[in-house]
Design a protein around this motif. Structure first.
Motif, PDB file in Angstrom:
ATOM      1  N   GLY A  14       0.809  -1.213   0.000  1.00 21.34           N
ATOM      2  CA  GLY A  14       0.000   0.000   0.000  1.00 21.34           C
ATOM      3  C   GLY A  14       0.836   1.253   0.000  1.00 21.34           C
ATOM      4  N   THR A  15       0.160   2.387   0.091  1.00 20.65           N
ATOM      5  CA  THR A  15       0.835   3.686   0.030  1.00 20.65           C
ATOM      6  C   THR A  15       1.858   3.828   1.152  1.00 20.65           C
ATOM      7  N   ARG A  16       3.032   4.350   0.805  1.00 20.86           N
ATOM      8  CA  ARG A  16       4.100   4.543   1.792  1.00 20.86           C
ATOM      9  C   ARG A  16       4.582   5.989   1.718  1.00 20.86           C
ATOM     10  N   THR A  17       4.733   6.606   2.889  1.00 18.66           N
ATOM     11  CA  THR A  17       5.212   7.984   2.973  1.00 18.66           C
ATOM     12  C   THR A  17       6.585   8.017   3.617  1.00 18.66           C
ATOM     13  N   ILE A  18       7.517   8.749   2.995  1.00 13.24           N
ATOM     14  CA  ILE A  18       8.895   8.849   3.502  1.00 13.24           C
ATOM     15  C   ILE A  18       9.153  10.299   3.867  1.00 13.24           C
ATOM     16  N   SER A  19       9.614  10.506   5.106  1.00 17.24           N
ATOM     17  CA  SER A  19       9.887  11.865   5.575  1.00 17.24           C
ATOM     18  C   SER A  19      11.220  12.356   5.047  1.00 17.24           C
ATOM     19  N   TRP A  20      11.416  13.694   5.146  1.00 17.38           N
ATOM     20  CA  TRP A  20      12.709  14.276   4.781  1.00 17.38           C
ATOM     21  C   TRP A  20      13.814  13.717   5.659  1.00 17.38           C
ATOM     22  N   ARG A  21      13.530  13.529   6.939  1.00 17.72           N
ATOM     23  CA  ARG A  21      14.539  12.999   7.861  1.00 17.72           C
ATOM     24  C   ARG A  21      14.991  11.610   7.416  1.00 17.72           C
ATOM     25  N   LEU A  22      14.005  10.747   7.126  1.00 16.25           N
ATOM     26  CA  LEU A  22      14.338   9.375   6.726  1.00 16.25           C
ATOM     27  C   LEU A  22      15.028   9.349   5.369  1.00 16.25           C
ATOM     28  N   LEU A  23      14.536  10.143   4.431  1.00 19.20           N
ATOM     29  CA  LEU A  23      15.134  10.153   3.095  1.00 19.20           C
ATOM     30  C   LEU A  23      16.569  10.667   3.149  1.00 19.20           C
ATOM     31  N   SER A  24      16.810  11.740   3.902  1.00 24.39           N
ATOM     32  CA  SER A  24      18.169  12.290   3.997  1.00 24.39           C
ATOM     33  C   SER A  24      19.125  11.277   4.610  1.00 24.39           C
ATOM     34  N   ARG A  25      18.668  10.614   5.677  1.00 28.65           N
ATOM     35  CA  ARG A  25      19.540   9.641   6.323  1.00 28.65           C
ATOM     36  C   ARG A  25      19.827   8.463   5.398  1.00 28.65           C
ATOM     37  N   ARG A  26      18.776   8.020   4.692  1.00 23.33           N
ATOM     38  CA  ARG A  26      18.959   6.885   3.792  1.00 23.33           C
ATOM     39  C   ARG A  26      19.943   7.231   2.676  1.00 23.33           C
ATOM     40  N   ILE A  27      19.834   8.417   2.133  1.00 20.71           N
ATOM     41  CA  ILE A  27      20.755   8.815   1.064  1.00 20.71           C
ATOM     42  C   ILE A  27      22.184   8.860   1.581  1.00 20.71           C
ATOM     43  N   GLU A  28      22.392   9.410   2.761  1.00 22.99           N
ATOM     44  CA  GLU A  28      23.745   9.457   3.327  1.00 22.99           C
ATOM     45  C   GLU A  28      24.288   8.057   3.560  1.00 22.99           C
ATOM     46  N   GLU A  29      23.453   7.172   4.079  1.00 20.60           N
ATOM     47  CA  GLU A  29      23.908   5.798   4.340  1.00 20.60           C
ATOM     48  C   GLU A  29      24.242   5.071   3.041  1.00 20.60           C
ATOM     49  N   VAL A  30      23.388   5.200   2.048  1.00 21.89           N
ATOM     50  CA  VAL A  30      23.680   4.542   0.769  1.00 21.89           C
ATOM     51  C   VAL A  30      24.932   5.149   0.144  1.00 21.89           C
ATOM     52  N   ALA A  31      25.092   6.455   0.238  1.00 30.64           N
ATOM     53  CA  ALA A  31      26.289   7.100  -0.311  1.00 30.64           C
ATOM     54  C   ALA A  31      27.548   6.556   0.354  1.00 30.64           C
ATOM     55  N   ALA A  32      27.546   6.497   1.685  1.00 27.75           N
ATOM     56  CA  ALA A  32      28.718   5.980   2.404  1.00 27.75           C
ATOM     57  C   ALA A  32      28.944   4.515   2.075  1.00 27.75           C
ATOM     58  N   GLY A  33      27.856   3.752   1.944  1.00 26.58           N
ATOM     59  CA  GLY A  33      27.998   2.342   1.602  1.00 26.58           C
ATOM     60  C   GLY A  33      28.562   2.133   0.213  1.00 26.58           C
ATOM     61  N   LEU A  34      28.168   2.961  -0.724  1.00 24.74           N
ATOM     62  CA  LEU A  34      28.720   2.853  -2.072  1.00 24.74           C
ATOM     63  C   LEU A  34      30.212   3.129  -2.078  1.00 24.74           C
ATOM     64  N   VAL A  35      30.633   4.125  -1.319  1.00 25.25           N
ATOM     65  CA  VAL A  35      32.064   4.416  -1.217  1.00 25.25           C
ATOM     66  C   VAL A  35      32.792   3.222  -0.616  1.00 25.25           C
ATOM     67  N   ASP A  36      32.213   2.638   0.442  1.00 25.06           N
ATOM     68  CA  ASP A  36      32.831   1.478   1.091  1.00 25.06           C
ATOM     69  C   ASP A  36      32.919   0.294   0.139  1.00 25.06           C
ATOM     70  N   LEU A  37      31.945   0.204  -0.758  1.00 22.41           N
ATOM     71  CA  LEU A  37      31.921  -0.903  -1.714  1.00 22.41           C
ATOM     72  C   LEU A  37      32.907  -0.700  -2.856  1.00 22.41           C
ATOM     73  N   GLY A  38      33.375   0.533  -3.042  1.00 28.85           N
ATOM     74  CA  GLY A  38      34.368   0.790  -4.085  1.00 28.85           C
ATOM     75  C   GLY A  38      33.928   1.741  -5.170  1.00 28.85           C
ATOM     76  N   VAL A  39      32.736   2.343  -5.041  1.00 25.75           N
ATOM     77  CA  VAL A  39      32.299   3.326  -6.022  1.00 25.75           C
ATOM     78  C   VAL A  39      33.132   4.592  -5.862  1.00 25.75           C
ATOM     79  N   ARG A  40      33.661   5.075  -6.975  1.00 29.29           N
ATOM     80  CA  ARG A  40      34.557   6.231  -6.947  1.00 29.29           C
ATOM     81  C   ARG A  40      34.015   7.353  -7.833  1.00 29.29           C
ATOM     82  N   PRO A  41      34.463   8.591  -7.594  1.00 26.83           N
ATOM     83  CA  PRO A  41      34.038   9.700  -8.461  1.00 26.83           C
ATOM     84  C   PRO A  41      34.301   9.369  -9.932  1.00 26.83           C
ATOM     85  N   GLY A  42      33.319   9.620 -10.761  1.00 25.64           N
ATOM     86  CA  GLY A  42      33.439   9.326 -12.184  1.00 25.64           C
ATOM     87  C   GLY A  42      32.922   7.963 -12.577  1.00 25.64           C
ATOM     88  N   ASP A  43      32.775   7.029 -11.609  1.00 25.21           N
ATOM     89  CA  ASP A  43      32.178   5.731 -11.927  1.00 25.21           C
ATOM     90  C   ASP A  43      30.762   5.950 -12.451  1.00 25.21           C
TER      91      ASP A  43
END
Length: 903
Positions: free
Chosen positions: A382-411
């Motif tokens: 069903g319908t799901r609502t995501i707050s700014w707080r949750l979205l911002s935190r999720r983006i930061e976590e995924v960003a840090a995780g991508l770096v940890d996984l080996g994603v680099r600028p320009g990839d």
């Protein structure tokens, strides 16, 4: 160990001149004998050899022209100098027309073409040295530009590496200088290299030659194919064909491996302009070899000829591309001195300080807010609502995780996810760490999507199950991250390394340990590759920098007052992705994003309620179905739609009737239809009143309004041949190609040098873009679109643009939509009208006489035929634009006596 070849491979024969062949001027052919050379102790190092070459020097001399330099062309295996016939011919056309006079020398390598059969093995190092001996004999003193194909590319680059004092540029077609250790030799070569097949496939039989000719796109005509076969009739003349294959270094122990490594290293040190041309449908020279060359020559311009294959000079306009490129880079045979001019102003210098704000600025500003940021109408459960707080935190976590996984600028990260929280988190996380997101519309279909993803060469793929399954089945490149949890066997089958949730957990741990995210990317760093719809040819990758995406955001915010606190229903993917950048509370309605016509009026009403939305953005096809399903709305639905203050529809022309019908559903909304394209999302804007007012004016085309803030619109007038050759003008009522300039116009096309050049040709603004649309400005400064440049009809009576006649036809009783196309050769095209009738015809056919007469009277031009069809073909992405190119092909076929099938 190098496989052995049959005794026929050791046959000898003298060099000869070729027989008369199509496209080959006998005046170009000459035999050149290179004398024997002696070693330091007097022994013979290289015996006397005679080469066949094609050379334009004599014709240039007859024209009284002094060459500005020499273009040295080297073929591969199993072709010969005939491969370059179009290059020789075009060089003389350019010179005769007053352009730079380049001498073209195209060689037949020893044992190949009509050069001498030596009966000896010629290793890679031998071929490079032999070519050097020939050019010494020819007296080439520079400047020289090399042009090589297949293994001739390697030989020509080896020659260039050894003669840096002569070489001013290098150009190549489908070649390679390095075989990665972790990748197999391409399958066709692996097969040919098998000891029991090598001699049989390359020397004893013409199988290798026939296979090469068979993979041309389009297929070669018989006369051309026979010309390629001419030097290789009989096993005794095919020895070097097998020798070339046997000389491919399959491992480090191969006799030619060291020379290939030397050339590869030398190429990386070449500090000259370079052009890499590529046919992606080549089964031998795969895209990884282009990637390797582009990495070694970072200064290189690259052009991929989509649809072309291995025999690139026959498959595509290599000759025109080379001489356009030489004219830009070496107008007089030398690289022009670089003036100390300032760089073009960046987007932020045009648009003010706001464009320098990162795309995620609102996410940072609202990171502590519990207000809704995203609403998913079709989320599991069903319908799901995501707050700014949750979205911002999720983006930061995924960003840090991508770096940890080996994603680099320009990839590059390909996002195969439908609009929603997962796509938003992945996109903004990638942008935050400097990765380049690749967004290709699933509406391109598997074939188009495959071409787009492979062409974009992603390092990573983040996908839902359908995208991951397609990536695995169709061999798309990139390490895989799934947006959902998958059973272990499925993960293994799809080669999925991580899930997005696992990446976020890695990132959370990294952030908790105090590791900060990388420094934000620079404004001029690439941020995204967005693919065009493919409605007017193969989809093109459009590259945007961070600053240009910021300028897009600011243009939309400024034009429509969209920002923090605005509720936005985004039924069009670009707006769904830009919602967080705008600070809006955005919702993607319940629909199939690949099929805009699946959106219903009730789904829009539900989305408006869920996001308390006041702005709605829909594609024309989606809007049409919303209007068509209005009878399903309840009173509550209608009250919800009454909250809407602004609705937008763009992507294709929107009629006043459709906008009027939409305002009846959203009676308090101002209706706007912006004009733009993937290369620039907002160029002009017009509201419903403007559309209605335009309808009362007798002007051909569709009024798309006035330029948006910071946008300049000019017209490149059409000549009698329908080409936009005139100087840019803002004079009213001049029809030509529409040229726009704005801070939020794209940076460039991805690996499409020639396309990029054409889009900028004659445009004096560094942010300018030739749109490919044809139209005019009126006396009040409004822009009118009259069609696409490739749909302009060059009739005996003059140039005809299609939209005006189509509009007049659509005013005929009994006609729904119409397409007007040209059939026949340029300058003598006949106008053909193809219409949908109301009610719809059951089958395609000629219009009845009364309808045909009414259509001809409405068009007020000579019309060769009027045809009716049940449904006109439309583009893939928007389901709205009539596919005139397809319609023209169909009309030409049926009028020539072909079957009367549906187009």
């Amino acid at each position: 160990m190098t496989p052995r070849l049959p005794r026929a491979a050791a046959s000898t024969a003298p060099a000869t001149l070729p027989p008369p062949l199509p496209g080959l001027d006998p005046a170009w052919s000459r035999l050149v004998t290179v004398p024997a050379s002696a070693g330091p102790t007097g022994g013979t190092v290289r015996p006397e050899r005679t080469w066949h070459v094609l050379d334009t020097a004599a014709e240039l001399d007859e024209l009284g022209l002094q060459p500005v330099g020499t273009l040295l062309c080297v073929h591969g295996n199993p072709t010969w100098s005939y491969l370059w016939r179009s290059v020789l011919a075009h060089s003389l056309e350019v010179a005769a027309a007053g352009g730079p006079a380049w001498r073209v020398v195209a060689v037949d390598q020893l044992g190949m073409g009509f050069s001498e059969r030596t009966g000896e093995d010629h290793r890679l190092a031998d071929r490079v040295a032999d070519l050097g001996a020939l050019t010494d004999e020819l007296g080439l003193t520079g400047p020289v530009v090399t042009l090589g194909h297949d293994w001739g590319g390697v030989v020509s680059l080896g020659w260039a590496v050894d003669r840096p004092d002569l070489v001013v540029a290098v150009t190549t077609c489908n070649t390679a200088v390095h075989q990665p250790d972790d990748a197999p030799i391409p399958a066709p070569l692996r097969l040919a290299l098998r000891p029991h097949l090598l001699g049989r496939a390359t020397v004893v039989t013409p199988a290798f030659i026939e296979t090469t000719l068979a993979i041309a796109h389009p297929r070669l005509d018989r006369a051309t194919a026979d010309a390629y076969r001419a030097p290789y009739r009989g096993a005794a003349r095919r020895g070097a064909v097998g020798g070339f294959v046997a000389d491919i270094p399959v491992d480090a122990q191969h006799p030619s491996a060291a020379e290939l490594d030397r050339i590869a290293a030398g190429v990386a040190a070449l500090d000259v302009p370079a052009l890499l041309m590529w046919g992606p449908r080549d089964p031998v020279f795969l895209e990884r070899y282009l990637d390797d060359l582009a990495e070694r020559l970072p200064q290189a311009d690259v052009h991929r000829f989509e649809g072309a294959g291995h025999l690139l000079p026959d498959d595509a306009d290599v000759a025109g591309t080379v001489f356009d490129w030489l004219g830009d880079h070496l107008p007089d045979g030398a690289v022009p001195a670089q003036a100390a001019a300032s760089l073009p102003a960046g987007p932020e210098e045009h648009a003010g300080a706001d464009a320098a704000r990162p795309l995620w600025a609102h996410l940072e500003d609202l990171r502590e807010s519990d207000e809704p940021a995203l609403v998913e109408m079709a989320a599991p459960g069903g319908t799901r609502t995501i707050s700014w707080r949750l979205l911002s935190r999720r983006i930061e976590e995924v960003a840090a995780g991508l770096v940890d996984l080996g994603v680099r600028p320009g990839d590059r990260v390909s996002l195969l996810v439908t609009p929603g929280a997962d796509l938003t988190a992945a996109l903004y996380a990638c942008v935050r760490v400097g990765a380049v997101v690749v967004v290709a519309d699933a509406g391109l279909g598997l074939g188009g999507l495959t071409r787009a993803v492979r062409g974009a060469r992603p390092d990573w793929i983040i996908g839902a199950l359908p995208g991951l399954a397609a990536a695995r089945a169709l061999g798309w490149p990139g390490r895989r991250i799934a947006t959902l949890a998958l059973p272990a066997p499925v993960r293994a089958a799809l080669r999925v390394e991580q899930t997005l949730a696992a990446v976020a957990r890695r990132g959370a741990a990294r952030l908790a340990a105090g590791t900060a995210l990388p420094v934000a990317p620079a404004s001029d760093a690439p941020a995204a590759v967005l693919f065009t719809s493919g409605s007017t040819g193969p989809a093109k990758g459009v590259v945007y920098t961070h600053g240009q995406l910021g300028a897009v955001r600011d243009a939309l915010a400024g034009q429509y007052g969209v920002g923090v606190g605005t509720g936005l229903v985004a039924g069009f993917a670009p707006f769904a992705l830009l919602g967080p950048a705008l600070g809006t509370r955005s919702v993607a309605p319940d629909m199939d994003v690949t099929a805009p016509r699946t959106l219903t009026a009730r789904a829009v009403a539900d989305a408006v309620v869920a996001a308390d939305a006041t702005v709605v953005f829909l594609s024309p096809a989606a809007l049409a179905n919303v209007v068509a399903t209005a009878d399903t709305l309840t009173d509550d639905d209608r009250r919800a739609l009454g909250r809407v203050r602004l609705f937008l529809s763009a992507g294709a022309p929107v009629s006043a009737a459709l906008l009027t019908a939409a305002t009846e559903l959203m009676p308090n909304a101002s209706a706007h239809t912006p004009y733009g394209m993937t290369e620039g999302l907002l160029m002009t804007d017009v509201d419903l009143d403007g559309v209605r007012a335009a309808g009362s004016v007798s002007s051909s085309g569709i009024c798309v309004g006035r330029p948006a803030a910071s946008v300049r619109v000019r017209i490149a007038p059409l000549d009698a041949d329908g080409r936009a050759t005139g100087a840019l003008t803002e004079t009213p009522d001049v029809t030509g190609e529409i040229v726009v300039a704005a801070p939020h116009v794209r940076d460039h096309y991805d690996r499409l040098w020639r396309t990029d050049r054409a889009a900028r040709l004659g445009v004096d603004d560094p942010r300018g873009h030739r749109t490919g649309d044809v139209g005019h400005l009126d006396a009040s400064g409004q822009l009118w679109v009259e069609g696409r440049m490739q749909h302009v009809i060059t009739a005996p009576s003059g140039v005809v643009t299609p939209v005006g006649p189509e509009q007049r036809v659509e005013g005929v009783d009994g006609v729904g939509r119409a397409g007007v196309v040209g059939v026949g050769p340029s300058g003598r095209q006949q106008v053909v009208a193809v219409v949908e009738t109301v009610p719809a015809a059951r089958r395609a056919g000629l219009a009845d006489p009364s309808l045909a007469d009414a259509v001809r009277a409405a068009v007020d031009l000579p019309v060769a035929a009027v045809l009716v069809v049940p449904v006109l073909p439309t583009d893939v992405r928007h389901n709205s634009k009539v596919d005139r190119a397809r319609l023209a092909r169909w009309a030409a076929s049926v009028l020539a006596g072909g079957r009367m099938t549906r187009p």
